[in-house]
Enzyme design. Structure first.
Site, PDB file in Angstrom:
ATOM      1  N   ARG A  78      21.919  36.047 -10.974  1.00  0.00           N
ATOM      2  CA  ARG A  78      21.111  35.363  -9.963  1.00  0.00           C
ATOM      3  C   ARG A  78      20.618  36.309  -8.896  1.00  0.00           C
ATOM      4  O   ARG A  78      19.505  36.198  -8.404  1.00  0.00           O
ATOM      5  CB  ARG A  78      21.947  34.248  -9.321  1.00  0.00           C
ATOM      6  CG  ARG A  78      21.396  33.793  -7.973  1.00  0.00           C
ATOM      7  CD  ARG A  78      21.975  32.478  -7.508  1.00  0.00           C
ATOM      8  NE  ARG A  78      21.926  31.504  -8.565  1.00  0.00           N
ATOM      9  CZ  ARG A  78      22.831  30.533  -8.738  1.00  0.00           C
ATOM     10  NH1 ARG A  78      23.863  30.457  -7.933  1.00  0.00           N
ATOM     11  NH2 ARG A  78      22.706  29.680  -9.708  1.00  0.00           N
ATOM     12  N   TYR A  79      21.493  37.202  -8.449  1.00  0.00           N
ATOM     13  CA  TYR A  79      21.155  38.098  -7.343  1.00  0.00           C
ATOM     14  C   TYR A  79      20.672  39.428  -7.902  1.00  0.00           C
ATOM     15  O   TYR A  79      20.963  39.774  -9.045  1.00  0.00           O
ATOM     16  CB  TYR A  79      22.391  38.305  -6.461  1.00  0.00           C
ATOM     17  CG  TYR A  79      22.917  37.037  -5.831  1.00  0.00           C
ATOM     18  CD1 TYR A  79      22.261  36.448  -4.750  1.00  0.00           C
ATOM     19  CD2 TYR A  79      24.058  36.409  -6.329  1.00  0.00           C
ATOM     20  CE1 TYR A  79      22.746  35.281  -4.170  1.00  0.00           C
ATOM     21  CE2 TYR A  79      24.547  35.245  -5.750  1.00  0.00           C
ATOM     22  CZ  TYR A  79      23.894  34.679  -4.672  1.00  0.00           C
ATOM     23  OH  TYR A  79      24.375  33.535  -4.106  1.00  0.00           O
TER      24      TYR A  79
ATOM     25  N   ARG B  79      33.110  24.305 -11.499  1.00  0.00           N
ATOM     26  CA  ARG B  79      32.727  24.458 -12.917  1.00  0.00           C
ATOM     27  C   ARG B  79      33.448  23.456 -13.789  1.00  0.00           C
ATOM     28  O   ARG B  79      33.776  23.751 -14.945  1.00  0.00           O
ATOM     29  CB  ARG B  79      33.028  25.879 -13.397  1.00  0.00           C
ATOM     30  CG  ARG B  79      32.165  26.873 -12.693  1.00  0.00           C
ATOM     31  CD  ARG B  79      31.955  28.181 -13.393  1.00  0.00           C
ATOM     32  NE  ARG B  79      31.296  29.033 -12.414  1.00  0.00           N
ATOM     33  CZ  ARG B  79      31.953  29.906 -11.643  1.00  0.00           C
ATOM     34  NH1 ARG B  79      33.237  30.126 -11.786  1.00  0.00           N
ATOM     35  NH2 ARG B  79      31.287  30.598 -10.738  1.00  0.00           N
TER      36      ARG B  79
ATOM     37  N   ARG C   4      23.893  42.099  -8.785  1.00  0.00           N
ATOM     38  CA  ARG C   4      25.240  41.733  -9.206  1.00  0.00           C
ATOM     39  C   ARG C   4      25.212  40.491 -10.096  1.00  0.00           C
ATOM     40  O   ARG C   4      24.291  39.684 -10.021  1.00  0.00           O
ATOM     41  CB  ARG C   4      26.164  41.504  -8.004  1.00  0.00           C
ATOM     42  CG  ARG C   4      25.652  40.498  -6.992  1.00  0.00           C
ATOM     43  CD  ARG C   4      26.249  40.829  -5.627  1.00  0.00           C
ATOM     44  NE  ARG C   4      25.977  39.785  -4.644  1.00  0.00           N
ATOM     45  CZ  ARG C   4      24.806  39.650  -4.020  1.00  0.00           C
ATOM     46  NH1 ARG C   4      23.776  40.445  -4.315  1.00  0.00           N
ATOM     47  NH2 ARG C   4      24.643  38.695  -3.134  1.00  0.00           N
TER      48      ARG C   4
ATOM     49  N   LYS D  20      24.137  31.533  -2.308  1.00  0.00           N
ATOM     50  CA  LYS D  20      24.925  31.322  -1.096  1.00  0.00           C
ATOM     51  C   LYS D  20      24.075  31.562   0.147  1.00  0.00           C
ATOM     52  O   LYS D  20      23.451  32.609   0.274  1.00  0.00           O
ATOM     53  CB  LYS D  20      26.113  32.278  -1.094  1.00  0.00           C
ATOM     54  CG  LYS D  20      27.070  32.038  -2.245  1.00  0.00           C
ATOM     55  CD  LYS D  20      28.186  33.072  -2.239  1.00  0.00           C
ATOM     56  CE  LYS D  20      29.086  32.908  -3.444  1.00  0.00           C
ATOM     57  NZ  LYS D  20      28.449  33.375  -4.693  1.00  0.00           N
TER      58      LYS D  20
ATOM     59  N   CYS E 127      41.932  22.555 -10.012  1.00  0.00           N
ATOM     60  CA  CYS E 127      41.528  22.018  -8.712  1.00  0.00           C
ATOM     61  C   CYS E 127      40.633  20.812  -8.989  1.00  0.00           C
ATOM     62  O   CYS E 127      39.689  20.908  -9.777  1.00  0.00           O
ATOM     63  CB  CYS E 127      40.729  23.051  -7.926  1.00  0.00           C
ATOM     64  SG  CYS E 127      41.511  24.676  -7.805  1.00  0.00           S
TER      65      CYS E 127
ATOM     66  N   CYS F 161      36.742  21.292  -8.764  1.00  0.00           N
ATOM     67  CA  CYS F 161      36.257  22.513  -9.422  1.00  0.00           C
ATOM     68  C   CYS F 161      34.742  22.508  -9.553  1.00  0.00           C
ATOM     69  O   CYS F 161      34.143  21.576 -10.076  1.00  0.00           O
ATOM     70  CB  CYS F 161      36.873  22.644 -10.805  1.00  0.00           C
ATOM     71  SG  CYS F 161      36.226  24.071 -11.712  1.00  0.00           S
TER      72      CYS F 161
ATOM     73  N   ASP G  19      30.703  22.146  -3.055  1.00  0.00           N
ATOM     74  CA  ASP G  19      29.548  21.943  -3.930  1.00  0.00           C
ATOM     75  C   ASP G  19      29.464  20.464  -4.313  1.00  0.00           C
ATOM     76  O   ASP G  19      30.475  19.763  -4.339  1.00  0.00           O
ATOM     77  CB  ASP G  19      29.695  22.802  -5.192  1.00  0.00           C
ATOM     78  CG  ASP G  19      29.620  24.296  -4.881  1.00  0.00           C
ATOM     79  OD1 ASP G  19      28.896  24.659  -3.935  1.00  0.00           O
ATOM     80  OD2 ASP G  19      30.296  25.082  -5.568  1.00  0.00           O
TER      81      ASP G  19
ATOM     82  N   CYS H  44      42.464  27.586 -16.544  1.00  0.00           N
ATOM     83  CA  CYS H  44      43.097  27.950 -15.280  1.00  0.00           C
ATOM     84  C   CYS H  44      44.576  27.612 -15.358  1.00  0.00           C
ATOM     85  O   CYS H  44      44.996  26.810 -16.196  1.00  0.00           O
ATOM     86  CB  CYS H  44      42.461  27.183 -14.122  1.00  0.00           C
ATOM     87  SG  CYS H  44      40.811  27.774 -13.716  1.00  0.00           S
TER      88      CYS H  44
ATOM     89  N   ASP I 126      26.509  27.012  -1.023  1.00  0.00           N
ATOM     90  CA  ASP I 126      25.852  27.458  -2.251  1.00  0.00           C
ATOM     91  C   ASP I 126      24.760  26.422  -2.493  1.00  0.00           C
ATOM     92  O   ASP I 126      25.045  25.278  -2.849  1.00  0.00           O
ATOM     93  CB  ASP I 126      26.853  27.537  -3.403  1.00  0.00           C
ATOM     94  CG  ASP I 126      26.503  28.647  -4.382  1.00  0.00           C
ATOM     95  OD1 ASP I 126      25.293  28.892  -4.577  1.00  0.00           O
ATOM     96  OD2 ASP I 126      27.425  29.250  -4.962  1.00  0.00           O
TER      97      ASP I 126
HETATM   98  C1  LIG Z   1      28.959  34.122  -5.562  1.00  0.00           C
HETATM   99  C2  LIG Z   1      28.194  34.724  -6.634  1.00  0.00           C
HETATM  100  C3  LIG Z   1      28.067  36.114  -6.743  1.00  0.00           C
HETATM  101  C4  LIG Z   1      28.696  37.070  -5.736  1.00  0.00           C
HETATM  102  O1  LIG Z   1      28.171  36.873  -4.474  1.00  0.00           O
HETATM  103  P1  LIG Z   1      28.685  37.728  -3.210  1.00  0.00           P
HETATM  104  O2  LIG Z   1      28.036  37.076  -2.040  1.00  0.00           O
HETATM  105  O3  LIG Z   1      28.235  39.140  -3.436  1.00  0.00           O
HETATM  106  O4  LIG Z   1      30.170  37.632  -3.182  1.00  0.00           O
HETATM  107  C5  LIG Z   1      27.296  36.609  -7.762  1.00  0.00           C
HETATM  108  N1  LIG Z   1      26.679  35.790  -8.646  1.00  0.00           N
HETATM  109  C6  LIG Z   1      26.773  34.454  -8.571  1.00  0.00           C
HETATM  110  C7  LIG Z   1      26.045  33.615  -9.547  1.00  0.00           C
HETATM  111  C8  LIG Z   1      27.540  33.874  -7.576  1.00  0.00           C
HETATM  112  O5  LIG Z   1      27.656  32.535  -7.493  1.00  0.00           O
END
Ligand SMILES: *Cc1c(COP(=O)(O)O)cnc(C)c1O
Length: 387
Positions: A119-120, A141, A123, A344, A136, A139, A300, A132, A337
């Site tokens: 997504r980002y 997911r 990363r 986020k 929880c 959850c 969420d 798990c 989120d």
């Molecule tokens: C939370 C998340 C991350 C990591 O986000 P950070 O803000 O860097 O901790 C990466 N990918 C997805 C899809 C996420 O939900």
């Protein structure tokens, strides 16, 4: 059991007086002896009618599972116990509000290979198991974890690894699930070493609640394996100070001693941690465990979660009560989120009252007002002075 929120207690062996220490400390025994049925629960405690009905229905939604270690933290005489609200199903889980979604964070839309969410920009999130140690009830997911049958997910990660090899912009891989620390040391090491063979991946992170649900799993052998793959960071998940027991503190200490920087992600939950006193005790205990509070998540919009939802204004009020009033290291970033896949978004109290090219007007944590002037430049000067 009205405990001191600050104390690191041990509740061992609690409801399992006949189990010897060697068994109790064996994580496989803890997993094998998880509470996963209504009968087991009712043999140990009296349920409320809402819990009883919720447990009967849990198999079709999100499996019930509680490790003996975590079960012992429940105050069985308190129907409002903040520990039991997190892991014992309730009838309210069947009440679906119109705004709730199976995939509230829109992860499926960013799935670029099985188990890999990108997504980002730099990363990715790699989901390596659907299981798990305990489940929880909120959850995020729940659409993919546990399954009523508890079958292990056999994902073929080859496509994910090939994607990562081809995408040189990815420098950070977050391994999550399910809980990655439920994989055997060998399987987890296979994933870590494969990731480490990709040169452009700088940071590897693991998201896990195992140190809290199953601290026995954090063995010296596991820590020795993990430390071969530095820089390796870990996010754990603690919501209430009572979850930080003596055993959990020691497990977190072993991870820290292996050089793994630890962060915590909490979820703001109605009846669990939605007040300043509890949250302050939590963040202080985390610091004592060498864990930096990282994120406080707004819940969420998961199907059947509205009984645990807290207004955003309450989250902001809690952050305001921490910032400036205690160590900066102890203050997490509050985030939402964004529903539908926005990622986020940080949510902050307003400390900037006014800002223009000449000055910024601030308020501090006590509510006092201050002014920060910008440095003078020609454009910022008024017409008459320039002449
Ligand atoms: C939370 C998340 C991350 C990591 O986000 P950070 O803000 O860097 O901790 C990466 N990918 C997805 C899809 C996420 O939900």
């Amino acid at each position: 059991m009205h405990t001191n929120l600050k104390a690191f207690e041990s509740h061992t062996p609690g409801c399992w007086p006949d189990v010897d220490a060697a068994q109790w400390n064996d994580w496989r025994w803890q997993l094998k002896n998880r509470i996963h049925s209504l009968k087991q629960l009712e043999d140990l405690m009296e349920l409320t009618p809402q819990e009883r009905a919720g447990t009967l229905l849990s198999g079709s939604k999100l499996a019930l599972a509680i490790t003996p270690h975590f079960f012992n933290l429940i105050d069985r005489n308190d129907p409002a116990c903040p520990i039991r609200r997190q892991v014992i199903p309730r009838l309210e889980e069947t009440h679906i509000s119109p705004q709730e979604m199976a995939d509230p964070c829109g992860e499926d839309g960013d799935m670029v290979a099985p188990g890999l969410v990108h997504r980002y920009p730099d990363r990715v999130l790699l989901l390596v198991t659907d299981r798990c140690a305990s489940y929880c009830r909120y959850c995020t997911r729940s659409r993919v974890v546990s399954g009523a049958g508890e079958q292990e997910l056999h994902i073929d990660f080859e496509a994910a690894f090939r994607y990562l090899e081809a995408h040189t912009e990815v420098r950070d891989v977050l391994i999550s699930g399910g809980d990655p620390l439920l994989l055997s040391d060998d399987r987890l090491e296979g994933i870590l070493s494969r990731l480490r063979s990709i040169e452009h991946i700088e940071l590897v992170r693991i998201g896990s609640r195992v140190p809290i649900f199953l601290p026995q799993r954090v063995t010296p052998e596991l820590c020795a394996m993990l430390k071969k793959y530095h820089p390796l960071w870990m996010s754990v998940h603690v919501n209430h100070p009572r979850e930080l027991t003596q055993e959990t503190r020691e497990a977190l200490g072993r991870l820290s001693d292996a050089g793994i920087p630890l962060g915590n992600q909490s979820v703001l939950l109605n009846g669990v941690n939605d007040n300043l006193e509890t949250m302050k005790a939590l963040v202080h205990k985390l610091i004592m465990c060498r864990v930096r509070p990282y994120y406080l998540y707004q819940l969420d919009l998961i199907l059947g979660s509205s009984h645990l939802q807290v207004p955003v204004s309450k989250g902001i009020e809690i952050i305001e009560g921490l910032r400036g009033h205690t160590s900066g290291y102890a203050v997490p970033q509050y985030v939402i989120d964004a529903p539908g896949g926005g990622g986020k978004v940080p949510i902050n109290p307003d400390y900037v009252l006014y800002s223009d090219a000449e000055k910024t007007v601030l308020r501090n944590y006590e509510g006092r007002t201050f002014e920060y002037p910008e440095k003078e430049n020609d454009q910022a000067k008024c017409g008459c002075c320039r002449q």
